[in-house]
Scaffold this motif. Structure first.
Motif, mmCIF file in Angstrom:
data_model
loop_
_atom_site.group_PDB
_atom_site.id
_atom_site.type_symbol
_atom_site.label_atom_id
_atom_site.label_comp_id
_atom_site.label_asym_id
_atom_site.label_seq_id
_atom_site.Cartn_x
_atom_site.Cartn_y
_atom_site.Cartn_z
ATOM 1 N N ARG A 216 31.265 32.690 38.571
ATOM 2 C CA ARG A 216 32.524 33.278 39.041
ATOM 3 C C ARG A 216 33.574 33.234 37.935
ATOM 4 O O ARG A 216 33.969 32.147 37.505
ATOM 5 C CB ARG A 216 33.014 32.488 40.262
ATOM 6 N N LYS B 224 33.313 39.705 40.465
ATOM 7 C CA LYS B 224 34.076 38.763 41.280
ATOM 8 C C LYS B 224 33.263 37.482 41.473
ATOM 9 O O LYS B 224 33.756 36.384 41.298
ATOM 10 C CB LYS B 224 34.420 39.385 42.641
ATOM 11 N N GLU C 98 34.456 43.845 41.922
ATOM 12 C CA GLU C 98 35.760 44.090 42.530
ATOM 13 C C GLU C 98 36.448 45.158 41.699
ATOM 14 O O GLU C 98 36.380 45.131 40.475
ATOM 15 C CB GLU C 98 36.558 42.789 42.459
#
Lengths: 65, 65
Positions: free
Chosen positions: A25, B48, B60
């Motif tokens: 992430r 994301k 995203e």
């Protein structure tokens, strides 16, 4: 299991930084990675390339000479 | 096989944009993805989150309202 090994490319050399990465992430401070054993790391690098079938994530340092 | 499905998050909704992604590579124009069937796409979005064990990549859109 379908995790991947994460390598960091630095000065033309690849170093394994984490085995069996599950979660990745992008965050403010870098890229957060966590593996299937619960180990966590935030690395200051960017993704260069991923090959999931080969279980491979390659990161690259921000600054290249 | 350890490929992952790629979804795009837009206006709070997730849409499947490519099944069975193998290769992912950030490029100048966006993120290049290719799946195990040879399909290719460059998407203007950012990563994301990824969960490899769940075979899931979530992108995203750049601009959020």
């Amino acid at each position: 299991m379908c995790e991947a090994n994460a390598y960091l490319l630095k000065d033309g050399k690849e170093t394994l930084i984490m085995k069996s990465v599950d979660t990745l992430r992008p965050e403010e401070k870098g890229i957060y990675i966590q593996n299937i054993f619960g180990e966590q790391k935030t690395i200051k690098a960017r993704i260069k390339e991923m090959h999931l079938v080969d279980h491979r994530i390659l990161f690259e340092e921000y600054e290249n000479k």
